[in-house]
Each structure stands twice: as structure tokens, then as C-alpha cells.
Scaffold this motif. Structure first.
Motif, PDB file in Angstrom:
ATOM      1  N   ILE A 113      18.966   4.494 -40.356  1.00 49.18           N
ATOM      2  CA  ILE A 113      17.840   3.569 -40.225  1.00 49.18           C
ATOM      3  C   ILE A 113      16.758   3.859 -41.256  1.00 49.18           C
ATOM      4  N   GLY A 114      16.782   5.073 -41.808  1.00 45.31           N
ATOM      5  CA  GLY A 114      15.809   5.424 -42.842  1.00 45.31           C
ATOM      6  C   GLY A 114      15.921   4.572 -44.095  1.00 45.31           C
ATOM      7  N   ILE A 115      17.112   3.988 -44.316  1.00 42.91           N
ATOM      8  CA  ILE A 115      17.308   3.112 -45.478  1.00 42.91           C
ATOM      9  C   ILE A 115      16.348   1.940 -45.442  1.00 42.91           C
ATOM     10  N   PHE A 116      16.051   1.458 -44.239  1.00 44.06           N
ATOM     11  CA  PHE A 116      15.201   0.275 -44.087  1.00 44.06           C
ATOM     12  C   PHE A 116      13.867   0.452 -44.797  1.00 44.06           C
ATOM     13  N   PHE A 117      13.269   1.611 -44.658  1.00 44.48           N
ATOM     14  CA  PHE A 117      11.926   1.824 -45.186  1.00 44.48           C
ATOM     15  C   PHE A 117      11.907   2.008 -46.706  1.00 44.48           C
ATOM     16  N   LYS A 118      13.084   2.110 -47.296  1.00 42.40           N
ATOM     17  CA  LYS A 118      13.172   2.176 -48.758  1.00 42.40           C
ATOM     18  C   LYS A 118      13.654   0.851 -49.357  1.00 42.40           C
ATOM     19  N   SER A 119      14.381   0.060 -48.564  1.00 40.50           N
ATOM     20  CA  SER A 119      15.051  -1.120 -49.104  1.00 40.50           C
ATOM     21  C   SER A 119      14.480  -2.452 -48.627  1.00 40.50           C
ATOM     22  N   TYR A 125       9.230   5.443 -36.355  1.00 45.75           N
ATOM     23  CA  TYR A 125      10.387   6.189 -36.879  1.00 45.75           C
ATOM     24  C   TYR A 125      10.062   7.677 -36.951  1.00 45.75           C
ATOM     25  N   LYS A 126       8.856   8.015 -37.364  1.00 47.85           N
ATOM     26  CA  LYS A 126       8.446   9.414 -37.427  1.00 47.85           C
ATOM     27  C   LYS A 126       8.369  10.018 -36.021  1.00 47.85           C
ATOM     28  N   LEU A 127       7.903   9.207 -35.052  1.00 45.95           N
ATOM     29  CA  LEU A 127       7.846   9.688 -33.666  1.00 45.95           C
ATOM     30  C   LEU A 127       9.249   9.940 -33.128  1.00 45.95           C
ATOM     31  N   VAL A 128      10.173   9.036 -33.459  1.00 38.86           N
ATOM     32  CA  VAL A 128      11.557   9.196 -33.010  1.00 38.86           C
ATOM     33  C   VAL A 128      12.169  10.449 -33.615  1.00 38.86           C
ATOM     34  N   GLN A 129      11.831  10.722 -34.872  1.00 36.00           N
ATOM     35  CA  GLN A 129      12.338  11.941 -35.508  1.00 36.00           C
ATOM     36  C   GLN A 129      11.809  13.180 -34.805  1.00 36.00           C
ATOM     37  N   LYS A 130      10.582  13.080 -34.300  1.00 40.67           N
ATOM     38  CA  LYS A 130       9.981  14.230 -33.619  1.00 40.67           C
ATOM     39  C   LYS A 130      10.594  14.463 -32.242  1.00 40.67           C
ATOM     40  N   ASN A 131      10.908  13.364 -31.518  1.00 38.10           N
ATOM     41  CA  ASN A 131      11.475  13.572 -30.180  1.00 38.10           C
ATOM     42  C   ASN A 131      12.992  13.361 -30.169  1.00 38.10           C
ATOM     43  N   LYS A 132      13.581  13.502 -31.345  1.00 38.60           N
ATOM     44  CA  LYS A 132      15.036  13.381 -31.498  1.00 38.60           C
ATOM     45  C   LYS A 132      15.767  14.403 -30.635  1.00 38.60           C
ATOM     46  N   LEU A 133      16.890  13.969 -30.070  1.00 34.12           N
ATOM     47  CA  LEU A 133      17.673  14.851 -29.218  1.00 34.12           C
ATOM     48  C   LEU A 133      18.542  15.790 -30.055  1.00 34.12           C
ATOM     49  N   ALA A 151      15.007 -10.341 -35.716  1.00 30.29           N
ATOM     50  CA  ALA A 151      15.512 -10.043 -37.059  1.00 30.29           C
ATOM     51  C   ALA A 151      14.434  -9.317 -37.849  1.00 30.29           C
ATOM     52  N   GLY A 152      14.813  -8.876 -39.049  1.00 32.53           N
ATOM     53  CA  GLY A 152      13.844  -8.260 -39.942  1.00 32.53           C
ATOM     54  C   GLY A 152      13.132  -7.067 -39.342  1.00 32.53           C
ATOM     55  N   VAL A 153      11.858  -6.939 -39.675  1.00 32.26           N
ATOM     56  CA  VAL A 153      11.080  -5.790 -39.223  1.00 32.26           C
ATOM     57  C   VAL A 153      10.872  -5.823 -37.713  1.00 32.26           C
ATOM     58  N   GLU A 154      10.894  -7.012 -37.112  1.00 35.24           N
ATOM     59  CA  GLU A 154      10.771  -7.107 -35.653  1.00 35.24           C
ATOM     60  C   GLU A 154      11.927  -6.393 -34.969  1.00 35.24           C
ATOM     61  N   PHE A 155      13.136  -6.599 -35.476  1.00 30.44           N
ATOM     62  CA  PHE A 155      14.311  -5.943 -34.902  1.00 30.44           C
ATOM     63  C   PHE A 155      14.200  -4.431 -35.032  1.00 30.44           C
ATOM     64  N   ILE A 156      13.856  -3.959 -36.230  1.00 29.73           N
ATOM     65  CA  ILE A 156      13.755  -2.515 -36.470  1.00 29.73           C
ATOM     66  C   ILE A 156      12.694  -1.890 -35.574  1.00 29.73           C
ATOM     67  N   GLN A 157      11.545  -2.544 -35.480  1.00 28.65           N
ATOM     68  CA  GLN A 157      10.465  -1.997 -34.655  1.00 28.65           C
ATOM     69  C   GLN A 157      10.886  -1.905 -33.192  1.00 28.65           C
ATOM     70  N   LYS A 158      11.509  -2.962 -32.680  1.00 28.66           N
ATOM     71  CA  LYS A 158      11.918  -2.963 -31.275  1.00 28.66           C
ATOM     72  C   LYS A 158      13.024  -1.943 -31.031  1.00 28.66           C
ATOM     73  N   TYR A 159      13.965  -1.839 -31.963  1.00 31.28           N
ATOM     74  CA  TYR A 159      15.040  -0.852 -31.825  1.00 31.28           C
ATOM     75  C   TYR A 159      14.447   0.553 -31.734  1.00 31.28           C
ATOM     76  N   LEU A 160      13.518   0.855 -32.625  1.00 36.31           N
ATOM     77  CA  LEU A 160      12.911   2.190 -32.644  1.00 36.31           C
ATOM     78  C   LEU A 160      12.079   2.434 -31.390  1.00 36.31           C
ATOM     79  N   ALA A 209       6.395   0.271 -37.607  1.00 35.92           N
ATOM     80  CA  ALA A 209       7.787   0.711 -37.455  1.00 35.92           C
ATOM     81  C   ALA A 209       7.998   2.066 -38.131  1.00 35.92           C
ATOM     82  N   LYS A 210       7.389   2.253 -39.279  1.00 35.72           N
ATOM     83  CA  LYS A 210       7.514   3.527 -39.993  1.00 35.72           C
ATOM     84  C   LYS A 210       6.905   4.663 -39.175  1.00 35.72           C
ATOM     85  N   HIS A 211       5.790   4.373 -38.526  1.00 34.02           N
ATOM     86  CA  HIS A 211       5.145   5.377 -37.674  1.00 34.02           C
ATOM     87  C   HIS A 211       6.041   5.723 -36.481  1.00 34.02           C
TER      88      HIS A 211
END
Length: 454
Positions: free
Chosen positions: A149-155, A125-133, A181-190, A121-123
Motif C-alpha cells: 500500500i506504500g506504493i500509493f503515496f509515491k504513485s 498509514y503511519k498509524l497503521v505502521q505503528k500498531n502493525k501486528l 475509488a481513489g484516495v477515498e478507497f485507500i483512506q477507508k481501507y487504512l 490517508a498518509k497519516h
């Protein structure tokens, strides 16, 4: 015979992706795959494992913790085990694991999976930041930044709150993530957001901006999905035989399109939209299977919207013509010269001393000569709603428009960033505008769209 599909007693549609462990335990017991003794054994192991995790939570000092904390740790444990069970070949394998494998061992394997998913998911997130609109939309930008969403990777607590998704996510996807839920939700959202970005990057950011301005010039403050609007516009261009890349369809095009589409029944119209989608894949060179599938998953909702719009003669609400706000005539608004700091301080002190509203209003009318000073007074003088509304009543349309430009009616999501006085001023301003005649409201908002505040 080798091609006969294996049938399972448990219907996987009855299993919860969010609470997989609990649901498979319940279904397996209901189907007679687990006996009372099996369930009791599993429950006892879960309780013992909870005691172990609670002791570790307290750094080995004690297993005694608050009930709410224990419940949360148990949910985390079950989520982790469920993640492992979900990773198995099928439900039969999962039930067999429940019967033969220790809870602690299943948790260990699930914990390893969570760690892997977290880094995946963290990886992404970095890809999404790169292809951000590049967009003005507030919820899109706020969701993608470090405070979103960056809060997730710290908290995220992988050990004791694995089922939680600590992040600020307000941007809505075209295809929402559900039952996770949890990391599954974040990964799928990203993953979904990355696909939406990938599609939108086939178009120029300025063209998307003009398209969204055509939808609503205040789109930056809307809870709007950019991908959906761009996809609809692209399909509209293809249906109207226009250049898909520019996302430009005129009012006349839309009217002609309505006349043409009105001739078809629902099935034929859906088929035409499907063919337009295939043509879009070809013209934009969309070959990635994941993106194609995501777009296809979006089609039923979009198709229903278009079919309904054709029937109700509201196609112009679905397919919109782009607007370049920079080409509109501008109104320059000058605030005037502000008073000195000492004079302003004395004015505020005098307003605090005044007992009656009419005295305050008279003082403001006498002393305040610039729009900037008036704005400061409205925020600093602790005036009542009635007093502020009376002041609004003395202003001309251009001044009200300037006030709206500086203090727009933001959504609740954005209002949390404002002070209490700023929120109150926006609320009073909106209430004042709402009670004006419709034609005057329209005139004021038209001024807002053309105003340049110097």
C-alpha cells in the motif's frame, strides 16, 4: 414540527460512491430536477474543462492527446467533482451546485479535498505502521510494506488519475471496502485496518500465532483475515466461560459449547453472541466508538457462521484450539556434503549433452549424493516434468517432505516473487503429491510440520 425529517426526491441509495458525479447527474435528470438544457450545459463545461486539463497535461504545447488518456483524465475530473458534491450537506445541495456553479469551480474545491484526504490517508498509514501486528502472514506483511500500500503515496496522481488507487493490496479486511475509488478507497481501507490492528493488540502476538496455527499451521501462506479469527476466538472463550485474553479454548470446551448452544433457536443464539460481545467490550476495556461500531458491523457474518456450525455440528471448524508448533516433536533432516563447484559444473554440462531421460536419471543417481545437490540439479539442469517426476519417485517420504518445506505450494500472489524454474518445480512437486495415495500424503505433510532442515 421542527423534528420532521426533510425528504429528498433523489434516493441516495441509487447514488454510486465510486462514480458519484455521473450517478447524481443521471438521478437528478430522471427526477426532473435537471432539464435537458442543464445537462447540455454541464456536459459542454466538462468537455471544455477536459481540453484545459489536456493542455496542461501536455505542458501547454497542445490539447491533442491519445483517446485513452483523455478518457482517463475525464474520469479523474468527474471523480474530483463528485468528491466535492459528496461533501455537501445533502443531495439537494449537490443538485443545486450542479445547476449554479461552474464545473471548473467545483473541480477546484474537489481538488482541495483530495489533497486533504491524501495527507490524512498518509497519516493513517503511519498509524497503521505503528500498531502493525507481529505475524508471519505473508499477505498482511506484504500489503503493509512500502511495496504494498506504500506504493500509493509515491504513485498517486492527484491531478490526472485521481480515481485510481495504485497500490498492491492483497490482504482482505473483515469488512471489505466497497463502492469507493481513489484516495477515498485507500483512506477507508487504512481506517478499517487500523481498527482491526487496534483490536488485535489487546492480545499477545504469541497467543494469536498459536491460535492461527490451530486454524492452519500454514496460515502464513493463506488469504486469511487475522482480526476475524481473533474476534471469533474471543467470543468463543466468553461463550465457554474461558479467559478471553488468552484466546485458549479446548476441544472439550468446544464440545460442551456445542451441546449448550444446540438448545437455542437462531434468535436466542444471536442474542447470546451479542451479550458475549458486550462482555468482551467490558473485559478488554474497549471504549472507542469507532472500534465498537466496526466490531458490531462484523457480528452478522460471524453470528451466521456460528449458527450454521451449531446446526451442522461443525463448531470445531469455527472455534479452534490453539497449537504451539514449537512443542511438537521435531525430525532433523541432514542434507549431506555438497560436491565441489567444478564437479557440479561438469555434471550439469554432462546432463545437457544427454539425449535420453534414462541416461540423465542414471547419471544423477550415480553422481548426486546430497539433497542440496539434488535440489540444485532440479533447478539448473533444464529437466522435463516427466524427468523431475521420475526423480521424485526415487525419493523417500522424508526427502519429499524436505522438498515441500523448501519449495512450498505458494499462492499465485507469492509465486510472482519466484523465478520460472522455481515456479515450475513447485508445480511439478504439487502434481506429484496430488497423485499419491491419501494416507501417504497425510504422512508426508505430517513430516513437513515436524521437520527441521539443517
Amino acid at each position: 414540527m421542527a423534528n420532521i425529517e426533510k425528504r429528498h426526491i433523489i434516493d441516495s441509495n441509487n447514488l454510486s460512491g465510486e462514480s458519484y458525479f455521473t450517478s447524481i447527474l443521471k438521478e437528478a435528470y430522471a427526477c426532473g430536477l435537471l432539464y435537458d438544457s442543464d445537462v447540455e450545459n454541464i456536459q459542454l463545461q466538462c468537455i471544455k474543462f477536459l481540453a484545459y486539463k489536456s493542455e496542461r497535461y501536455n505542458d501547454g504545447e497542445s490539447s491533442s492527446i491519445r483517446v485513452e488518456t483523455a478518457e482517463n483524465i475525464m474520469k479523474s475530473n468527474l471523480y474530483t467533482i463528485g468528491l466535492y458534491l459528496k461533501s455537501l450537506l445533502d443531495v439537494d445541495c449537490a443538485v443545486n451546485e450542479l445547476k449554479t456553479t461552474m464545473i471548473s469551480e467545483m473541480y477546484k474545491k474537489g481538488r482541495e479535498l483530495i489533497n486533504t484526504k491524501f495527507h490524512t490517508a498518509k497519516h493513517i498509514y503511519k498509524l497503521v505502521q505503528k500498531n502493525k501486528l507481529i505475524t508471519l502472514n505473508y499477505t498482511y506483511n506484504a500489503t503493509l510494506n512500502e511495496k504494498g500500500i506504500g506504493i500509493f503515496f509515491k504513485s498517486y496522481d492527484l491531478d490526472y488519475e485521481a480515481h485510481e488507487s495504485p497500490a498492491s493490496i492483497d490482504y482482505q479486511l473483515c469488512n471489505p471496502v466497497t463502492d469507493l475509488a481513489g484516495v477515498e478507497f485507500i483512506q477507508k481501507y487504512l481506517e478499517n485496518l487500523c481498527l482491526e490492528n487496534e483490536f488485535c493488540r489487546n492480545f499477545d502476538a504469541e497467543d494469536i500465532h498459536h491460535l492461527l496455527c490451530g486454524y492452519d499451521e500454514g496460515y502464513k501462506d493463506l488469504l486469511i483475515n487475522i482480526f476475524e479469527q481473533v474476534l471469533i476466538a474471543a467470543l468463543g472463550c466468553l461463550l465457554a466461560n474461558r479467559n478471553v485474553v488468552k484466546l485458549n479454548i479446548s476441544g472439550k470446551d468446544i464440545q460442551r459449547l456445542h451441546n449448550e448452544l444446540s438448545k437455542y433457536d437462531d434468535y436466542t443464539l444471536a442474542l447470546k453472541i451479542r451479550k458475549a460481545t458486550e462482555k468482551m467490550f467490558e473485559e478488554l476495556n474497549i471504549t472507542g466508538l469507532s472500534l465498537r461500531r466496526y466490531i458490531e458491523k462484523s457480528l452478522p457474518k460471524i453470528t451466521s457462521t456460528i449458527v450454521y456450525a451449531v446446526k451442522t455440528n461443525t463448531l470445531s471448524k469455527v472455534f479452534v484450539s490453539p497449537i504451539n508448533p514449537d512443542l511438537k516433536p521435531k525430525i532433523h533432516f541432514l542434507s549431506g556434503v555438497k560436491m565441489g563447484d567444478e564437479d557440479y559444473r561438469k555434471l550439469i554440462e554432462e546432463l545437457f549433452i544427454c539425449r535420453y531421460s534414462h541416461d540423465k536419471l542414471a547419471l544423477i543417481n550415480e553422481k548426486v549424493k546430497s539433497f542440496d545437490d539434488l535440489e540444485d540439479v532440479l533447478l539448473d539442469a533444464q529437466l522435463s516434468e516427466a524427468e523431475i517426476t521420475s526423480i521424485f519417485g526415487t525419493l523417500g517420504d522424508i526427502e519429499i517432505a524436505a522438498m515441500i518445506r523448501r519449495h512450498p505450494f505458494k499462492s499465485d500472489i507469492q509465486a510472482v516473487d519466484l523465478s520460472e524454474t522455481e515456479q515450475a518445480l513447485r508445480l511439478y512437486l504439487k502434481s506429484y503429491i496430488d497423485q499419491l495415495a491419501a494416507d501417504r500424503q497425510e504422512q508426508i505433510f505430517d513430516m513437513v510440520n515436524h521437520l527441521i532442515c539443517d
